[in-house]
Design an enzyme around this catalytic site. Structure first.
Site, PDB file in Angstrom:
ATOM      1  N   VAL A 123     -42.494 -12.616  -3.287  1.00 40.25           N
ATOM      2  CA  VAL A 123     -42.043 -13.601  -2.722  1.00 40.25           C
ATOM      3  C   VAL A 123     -41.941 -14.248  -1.317  1.00 40.25           C
ATOM      4  CG1 VAL A 123     -40.133 -15.593  -3.342  1.00 40.25           C
ATOM      5  CG2 VAL A 123     -40.404 -13.195  -5.002  1.00 40.25           C
TER       6      VAL A 123
ATOM      7  N   CYS B 186     -38.745 -16.777 -12.766  1.00 38.63           N
ATOM      8  CA  CYS B 186     -39.295 -17.354 -12.929  1.00 38.63           C
ATOM      9  C   CYS B 186     -40.076 -18.403 -14.266  1.00 38.63           C
ATOM     10  CB  CYS B 186     -40.274 -16.571 -12.279  1.00 38.63           C
ATOM     11  SG  CYS B 186     -40.007 -14.529 -13.132  1.00 38.63           S
TER      12      CYS B 186
ATOM     13  N   LYS C 122     -31.033 -14.944 -18.525  1.00 36.79           N
ATOM     14  CA  LYS C 122     -31.120 -15.692 -17.634  1.00 36.79           C
ATOM     15  C   LYS C 122     -32.057 -17.010 -18.547  1.00 36.79           C
ATOM     16  CE  LYS C 122     -32.377 -12.417 -14.514  1.00 36.79           C
ATOM     17  NZ  LYS C 122     -33.398 -12.026 -13.143  1.00 36.79           N
TER      18      LYS C 122
ATOM     19  N   HIS D  60     -47.473 -16.060 -15.460  1.00 34.54           N
ATOM     20  CA  HIS D  60     -45.889 -15.662 -17.187  1.00 34.54           C
ATOM     21  C   HIS D  60     -47.082 -16.458 -17.918  1.00 34.54           C
ATOM     22  CE1 HIS D  60     -44.193 -12.899 -14.660  1.00 34.54           C
ATOM     23  NE2 HIS D  60     -42.711 -13.810 -14.812  1.00 34.54           N
TER      24      HIS D  60
END
Length: 335
Positions: free
Chosen positions: A13, A143, A198, A235
């Site tokens: 990142v 993410c 999350k 993703h």
């Protein structure tokens, strides 16, 4: 021009932060921070694909940086395990835009996706008053959550009642050493520790309404299953949404026309959603420099709609989202 530091600059990142900030018109990277073992070495010697602009920067240790930050704002890509104390120390004087989860669930800290909940930036003043800080902390989401909530935003006017999502997450989401090649090759791993919690909780906070000094979470349920798949970046999410008004034609138009911040002319801004019938990581993850989410397979169901959403986990889902957060704060004169 704001002077910037990137914390955790040698991780996946952190490297993405550095690449995105190269030549930025508002933010100038002056300090790159990493571990003690990297300190004193040139960034280009540590990161082979470093942008030329930063190859000769000498990396600074975190402890040395904390003694004298000397910058106007910070982007944080450090692990969550050490981020809480670091962020709180820095935020006493300096705005912190962070990819870490350490403060995402604090009542006075926004989880920001600019196109979805930019009004949550008003929590910055609440945070400063409560904590006596000159700076502040703004987080970006997990993410998968970033991709999901962006895809849900155009559906708000159709009355979201329930959300179900199954994620197919790239291996880069686990970091450099997150998975062995043996574990992921020829495999799907239907469990990512903490990920589903999350997605379910961050989404409700992001999609919630700011009322006074606090966020009222969205009333609809979010239920997730998270899996890891042998894809490097990007993703993919299969999303099922129960709606009060599932008008498929109007929903398709709302998705294709969704572009809420285009008039702000933020330097990194790209059209947030593009519709393509069959989204695929290899073909579409780099759309809009990695900031655009691709939505497709939109179909009517008995209770609402189903669709597939795809986004770049390191850009839209991490560093790029955080840079957008800082650009929005700068444009609104919060920094």
């Amino acid at each position: 021009m704001k002077r910037v530091a990137v914390l955790g600059a040698t991780g996946l990142v952190g490297r993405t932060f550095v690449k995105l900030l190269g030549g930025h018109p508002w933010f100038k990277v002056e300090k790159l921070i990493a571990s003690e073992k990297s300190a004193g070495k040139k960034y280009g010697d540590l990161v082979e694909d470093s942008p030329e602009e930063f190859r000769d920067y000498y990396v600074i240790s975190l402890n040395e940086f904390l003694e004298n930050p000397g910058v106007d704002l910070v982007f944080n890509a450090l692990p969550a395990s050490i981020s809480r104390d670091v962020e709180e120390k820095l935020a006493q004087e300096i705005p912190v835009f962070t990819n870490a989860r350490a403060h995402r669930y604090d009542e006075d800290v926004p989880i920001l996706v600019p196109e979805v909940n930019k009004d949550h930036l008003k929590l910055v003043e609440v945070q400063r008053k409560r904590r006596g800080w000159k700076g502040f902390i703004v987080t970006n989401p997990n993410c998968s959550t970033a991709i999901l909530t962006l895809s849900l935003a155009p559906l708000r006017n159709f009355g979201i009642k329930k959300v179900r999502v199954a994620t197919m997450q790239a291996i880069s989401g686990a970091g450099f050493s997150g998975l062995s090649a043996y574990a992921i090759q020829d495999n799907v791993i239907p469990f990512i520790s903490g990920e589903e919690w999350k997605i379910e909780n961050e989404s409700k906070k992001i999609m919630g309404k700011l009322k006074g000094d606090e966020i009222e979470p969205a009333s609809f349920d979010v239920i997730a299953i998270a899996t890891r798949v042998p894809v490097i970046h990007g993703h993919t999410e299969a999303v099922f949404v129960e709606l009060e008004n599932p008008d498929i034609k109007s929903i398709r138009e709302a998705i294709e026309n969704f572009d809420p911040l285009k008039d702000l002319k933020l330097p990194s801004y790209e059209k947030p959603i593009v519709y393509t019938e069959i989204p695929q990581p290899r073909l579409h993850r780099d759309r809009g420099r990695g900031l655009t989410v691709t939505v497709g397979r939109l179909e009517r169901t008995s209770e609402g709609v189903k669709y597939v959403a795809l986004g770049h986990n390191l850009v839209r889902g991490a560093a790029g989202g955080s840079v957008l957060n800082a650009e929005l704060a700068y444009k609104l004169k919060i920094i």
